[in-house]
Structure formats: structure tokens, C-alpha cells
Design a protein around this motif. Structure first.
Motif, PDB file in Angstrom:
ATOM      1  N   SER A  22       2.723  37.709 -11.640  1.00 31.12           N
ATOM      2  CA  SER A  22       3.061  39.096 -11.308  1.00 31.12           C
ATOM      3  C   SER A  22       3.784  39.208  -9.970  1.00 31.12           C
ATOM      4  O   SER A  22       4.529  40.152  -9.755  1.00 31.12           O
ATOM      5  N   ARG A  30       6.441  45.568 -13.975  1.00 31.01           N
ATOM      6  CA  ARG A  30       5.032  45.195 -13.786  1.00 31.01           C
ATOM      7  C   ARG A  30       4.103  45.946 -14.722  1.00 31.01           C
ATOM      8  O   ARG A  30       3.085  45.417 -15.145  1.00 31.01           O
ATOM      9  N   PHE A  33       4.275  44.168 -17.915  1.00 34.35           N
ATOM     10  CA  PHE A  33       3.607  42.894 -17.742  1.00 34.35           C
ATOM     11  C   PHE A  33       2.084  43.069 -17.796  1.00 34.35           C
ATOM     12  O   PHE A  33       1.385  42.254 -18.390  1.00 34.35           O
ATOM     13  N   ARG A  37      -0.462  41.376 -20.391  1.00 37.23           N
ATOM     14  CA  ARG A  37      -1.643  40.650 -19.934  1.00 37.23           C
ATOM     15  C   ARG A  37      -2.897  41.148 -20.647  1.00 37.23           C
ATOM     16  O   ARG A  37      -3.722  40.348 -21.100  1.00 37.23           O
TER      17      ARG A  37
END
Length: 161
Positions: A22, A30, A33, A37
Motif C-alpha cells: 500500500s 488505495r 486496493f 485486500r
């Protein structure tokens, strides 16, 4: 049974450091992301919750409960005959080859970077070794830069009447 333990070992082979990753991605992605995750961790938790081996079927229990034991024997024979095709791992070798090729590429880039850094440091050292411009005359400055001196002389000559 062997296949499931093989898959478990394959899935556990790569460990992702999401915190480190990250820090290397742009802040604009992000959020996506983080969603990736959480999906990964959810899938991993679901997979880890599964038992390593399937529970064995107690055929004697069913034989004693079902009115026709031949029917249970038929199911048992059909169950034993089921062969689930296992996927063949045809991608790992290619991915490993790409990974090693990429590592060589990165090593080449890093070696080139070290050469560029050495060149820049030499240039910087030469600049730091020069006299400050405030203390230097025009002749001293142009003595270290002959191509600039030639250009200035040409420019002066072209402006003469």
C-alpha cells in the motif's frame, strides 16, 4: 484429499505484505486496493476454514437405515466411481520464467542506475570544486567551457556591422 492439501500448500506459498504494497501504490487507488485486500482476506479465511480431508461416509449407517441395502451399495459403488478431474498447473512455470526475467531486467536497471549515480556524483563534485560564480571572472568561467566560448564569439562576430 492429496489435491486439496496440494492446493492449500500452493495458496500458502505466496504471502502478500499488504502494508508494504500500500505504500508503493498511488493514493488515488488505495480505496480499490483496500477492497481487493478485504476480498483476498475473506477468500483466504473461507479456504482456511475448510477441512483438509472430507469426512468419510458411514455407509453402514445408511445400510442399516435404508430399507433396501442394495440401493446403498449402488450409491456406494457410484460414489467410488466418481472421478473429479483435477486442474493441471500450467501457469506456474510461465509465471516463474517471467518473474526471473523481470528480476534480471531490474538488476540491469539497478546496475545502470549505479553508473548514472556515479556520473552525477562526479559532475556534482566537479561543480562543488569550482570557484563560486561571484568570485570568478568571465575569462575563468569560459576557460572551463570552450564550446560556450566559441558560441559567444560566433554570436559577437555575427552582430558586427
Amino acid at each position: 484429499n492429496e489435491y486439496k492439501s496440494y492446493l492449500s500448500s500452493m495458496a500458502g506459498r505466496k504471502v502478500f505484505d499488504f502494508i508494504k504494497l500500500s505504500t508503493k501504490i498511488p493514493s488515488s487507488v488505495r480505496g480499490e486496493f483496500g477492497a481487493l485486500r478485504s476480498k483476498f482476506e475473506s477468500a483466504q479465511a473461507s479456504m482456511n476454514a475448510l477441512p483438509n480431508q472430507l469426512e468419510a461416509i458411514d455407509w453402514s449407517y445408511y445400510s442399516s437405515r435404508v430399507g433396501n441395502p442394495a440401493l446403498v451399495d449402488d450409491f456406494k459403488a457410484r460414489y467410488a466411481a466418481v472421478d473429479v478431474p483435477r486442474p493441471v498447473d500450467s501457469q506456474t512455470a510461465g509465471i516463474s520464467a517471467l518473474e526471473s526475467e523481470f528480476k534480471k531486467e531490474v538488476e540491469g536497471y539497478l546496475a545502470g542506475s549505479q553508473q548514472r549515480i556515479a556520473k552525477f556524483e562526479a559532475t556534482l563534485a566537479a561543480l562543488n570544486a569550482e570557484k563560486p560564480l561571484e568570485e570568478m571572472t568571465v575569462e575563468e568561467y569560459l576557460a572551463t567551457k570552450p564550446e560556450l566560448k566559441e558560441k559567444i564569439i560566433e554570436d559577437i562576430e555575427s552582430r558586427k556591422l
